[in-house]
Design an enzyme around this catalytic site. Structure first.
Site, PDB file in Angstrom:
ATOM      1  CG  LEU A  95      -8.167  -4.338  12.034  1.00  0.00           C
ATOM      2  CD1 LEU A  95      -7.067  -3.526  11.366  1.00  0.00           C
ATOM      3  CD2 LEU A  95      -9.504  -3.677  11.760  1.00  0.00           C
TER       4      LEU A  95
ATOM      5  CE  LYS B 107      -3.839  -2.228   2.350  1.00  0.00           C
ATOM      6  NZ  LYS B 107      -4.798  -2.197   3.458  1.00  0.00           N
TER       7      LYS B 107
HETATM    8  N1  LIG Z   1     -10.566  -6.507   7.717  1.00  0.00           N
HETATM    9  C1  LIG Z   1      -9.929  -5.835   6.786  1.00  0.00           C
HETATM   10  O1  LIG Z   1     -10.532  -5.353   5.806  1.00  0.00           O
HETATM   11  C2  LIG Z   1      -8.454  -5.615   6.940  1.00  0.00           C
HETATM   12  C3  LIG Z   1      -7.829  -4.564   6.262  1.00  0.00           C
HETATM   13  C4  LIG Z   1      -6.444  -4.388   6.432  1.00  0.00           C
HETATM   14  C5  LIG Z   1      -5.726  -5.268   7.249  1.00  0.00           C
HETATM   15  N2  LIG Z   1      -6.356  -6.284   7.884  1.00  0.00           N
HETATM   16  C6  LIG Z   1      -5.594  -7.204   8.778  1.00  0.00           C
HETATM   17  O2  LIG Z   1      -4.962  -6.432   9.787  1.00  0.00           O
HETATM   18  C7  LIG Z   1      -3.758  -7.090  10.221  1.00  0.00           C
HETATM   19  C8  LIG Z   1      -2.586  -6.112  10.214  1.00  0.00           C
HETATM   20  O3  LIG Z   1      -2.315  -5.708   8.882  1.00  0.00           O
HETATM   21  P1  LIG Z   1      -1.234  -4.557   8.587  1.00  0.00           P
HETATM   22  O4  LIG Z   1      -1.420  -4.153   7.181  1.00  0.00           O
HETATM   23  O5  LIG Z   1      -1.279  -3.518   9.643  1.00  0.00           O
HETATM   24  O6  LIG Z   1       0.165  -5.370   8.751  1.00  0.00           O
HETATM   25  P2  LIG Z   1       1.594  -4.758   9.097  1.00  0.00           P
HETATM   26  O7  LIG Z   1       1.727  -3.372   8.602  1.00  0.00           O
HETATM   27  O8  LIG Z   1       2.573  -5.803   8.666  1.00  0.00           O
HETATM   28  O9  LIG Z   1       1.624  -4.661  10.732  1.00  0.00           O
HETATM   29  C9  LIG Z   1       1.610  -5.836  11.507  1.00  0.00           C
HETATM   30  C10 LIG Z   1       1.381  -5.503  12.970  1.00  0.00           C
HETATM   31  O10 LIG Z   1       1.313  -6.759  13.689  1.00  0.00           O
HETATM   32  C11 LIG Z   1       2.358  -6.781  14.692  1.00  0.00           C
HETATM   33  N3  LIG Z   1       2.854  -8.155  14.796  1.00  0.00           N
HETATM   34  C12 LIG Z   1       3.203  -8.981  13.775  1.00  0.00           C
HETATM   35  N4  LIG Z   1       3.583 -10.176  14.272  1.00  0.00           N
HETATM   36  C13 LIG Z   1       3.485 -10.084  15.628  1.00  0.00           C
HETATM   37  C14 LIG Z   1       3.761 -10.990  16.697  1.00  0.00           C
HETATM   38  N5  LIG Z   1       4.207 -12.224  16.473  1.00  0.00           N
HETATM   39  N6  LIG Z   1       3.520 -10.569  17.964  1.00  0.00           N
HETATM   40  C15 LIG Z   1       3.064  -9.315  18.206  1.00  0.00           C
HETATM   41  N7  LIG Z   1       2.793  -8.415  17.231  1.00  0.00           N
HETATM   42  C16 LIG Z   1       3.010  -8.801  15.961  1.00  0.00           C
HETATM   43  C17 LIG Z   1       3.408  -5.817  14.187  1.00  0.00           C
HETATM   44  O11 LIG Z   1       4.190  -5.396  15.283  1.00  0.00           O
HETATM   45  P3  LIG Z   1       5.672  -4.789  15.062  1.00  0.00           P
HETATM   46  O12 LIG Z   1       5.474  -3.341  14.704  1.00  0.00           O
HETATM   47  O13 LIG Z   1       6.337  -4.967  16.380  1.00  0.00           O
HETATM   48  O14 LIG Z   1       6.319  -5.578  13.960  1.00  0.00           O
HETATM   49  C18 LIG Z   1       2.504  -4.702  13.627  1.00  0.00           C
HETATM   50  O15 LIG Z   1       1.968  -3.917  14.668  1.00  0.00           O
HETATM   51  C19 LIG Z   1      -3.558  -8.278   9.276  1.00  0.00           C
HETATM   52  O16 LIG Z   1      -4.034  -9.432   9.924  1.00  0.00           O
HETATM   53  C20 LIG Z   1      -4.443  -7.927   8.089  1.00  0.00           C
HETATM   54  O17 LIG Z   1      -4.887  -9.075   7.397  1.00  0.00           O
HETATM   55  C21 LIG Z   1      -7.707  -6.473   7.752  1.00  0.00           C
END
Ligand SMILES: NC(=O)c1ccc[n+]([C@@H]2O[C@H](COP(=O)([O-])OP(=O)(O)OC[C@H]3O[C@@H](n4cnc5c(N)ncnc54)[C@H](OP(=O)(O)O)[C@@H]3O)[C@@H](O)[C@H]2O)c1
Length: 280
Positions: free
Chosen positions: A227, A71
């Site tokens: 989410l 994105k």
């Molecule tokens: N429902 C919807 O329409 C929708 C839309 C968008 C996204 N989502 C979902 O939202 C979630 C996040 O997406 P994103 O785009 O924000 O991803 P992202 O930018 O990669 O961010 C991931 C987040 O998860 C944390 N994280 C990852 N692995 C972890 C672990 N093992 N323990 C603790 N924290 C962890 C990361 O922490 P750090 O900063 O410490 O790495 C960060 O805060 C995903 O599951 C995605 O599928 C859903």
């Protein structure tokens, strides 16, 4: 890149990985409900392939959804940015006409509408806590701040990312109360959960049954929103405590509907899209 995979499509979703995406089934249900065929495909695109993909899209496609982790990369390549995409530097929708690429983010309207329709929650004056501080937390927190939230806090694994996002929000919304802490800061966790009216689980955890919860959830009266669009441990905790709770499928639906409307200028057929996602 093998663009022949997209040869019969005018729209698609790109991401890396992309196999799990429900956007093709949801968007094709919408197009087909309006007798517009099934013009929406999907393609895995690696970060380093984004320039090649944009060259192809400029001349061959009408619309694109962009998902994790592309994105921010997409926001750097469009000809024109919508207001919300410009504020968050994140693009999830491209609209392409006569070689011009307009990029916007429908993630913000998606979450606001999901919260309102499924949980009867409006952000104005509210205190909201995010678990996670990645791209999705960023889009959602900006949308909630635009709607007039009173306070927004981030608990995250890495302190730097939580603080950077909190600082950025503070700069754009000086009247907003912001806070940032890590999951292992027990005093902050207890206080932020106690103050929160809405807790949004926005880490990547929860897609797999054996994913752990990011933290043990302390006493709270907040509404929960995850989410991730499945029944997660986070949501089961909410249900066991009789708290209001919803999963991310409604956000997927409403952000997709907003993309569809941007491309076609037609009202999205929500019932058909809901059925495709098997939502009630
Ligand atoms: N429902 C919807 O329409 C929708 C839309 C968008 C996204 N989502 C979902 O939202 C979630 C996040 O997406 P994103 O785009 O924000 O991803 P992202 O930018 O990669 O961010 C991931 C987040 O998860 C944390 N994280 C990852 N692995 C972890 C672990 N093992 N323990 C603790 N924290 C962890 C990361 O922490 P750090 O900063 O410490 O790495 C960060 O805060 C995903 O599951 C995605 O599928 C859903």
């Amino acid at each position: 890149m093998d663009f022949s995979l997209l040869a019969r499509f005018s729209y698609c979703v790109i991401g890396d990985p992309i196999d799990h995406s429900l956007s093709p089934v949801m968007q094709n249900a919408a197009f087909s409900a309006l007798q517009m065929g099934a013009p929406y495909g999907k393609m895995q695109v690696h970060r380093e392939e984004m320039d090649a993909f944009f060259s192809y899209a400029r001349t061959h496609l009408k619309g694109v959804n962009v998902t994790v982790p592309l994105k921010e990369e997409a926001a750097l390549r469009v000809d024109e940015l919508g207001k919300f995409a410009a504020a968050t530097r994140s693009v999830n929708t491209l609209k392409i006409s006569e070689g011009h690429i307009f990029g916007d983010s429908t993630d913000g309207v998606g979450i606001l509408r999901a919260l309102e329709e499924t949980l009867n929650f409006t952000a104005f004056g509210k205190t909201i806590l995010f678990l996670g501080a990645g791209g999705a937390a960023r889009a959602a927190s900006f949308a909630l701040a635009f709607e007039g939230a009173r306070a927004i806090a981030f608990l995250n694994r890495s302190r730097e990312r939580a603080e950077a996002l909190a600082n950025e929000l503070q700069t754009q919304f000086p009247a907003l109360c912001v806070a940032a802490a890590t999951f292992d800061d027990r005093a902050a966790v207890k206080r932020l959960f106690s103050d929160a009216e809405l807790v949004i689980q926005s880490t990547s955890l929860g897609w797999h049954d054996d994913d752990p919860q990011v933290l043990e959830i302390p006493e709270t009266q907040a509404t929960f929103f995850d989410l991730v669009y499945r029944d997660t441990k986070f949501l089961r905790t909410a249900h066991s405590r009789h708290l209001r709770a919803g999963n991310g499928s409604s956000m997927l639906l409403y952000q997709g509907a907003a993309s569809f409307e941007l491309w076609t200028g037609k009202k999205a057929p929500l019932d058909a899209m809901r059925r495709a996602l098997e939502l009630k």
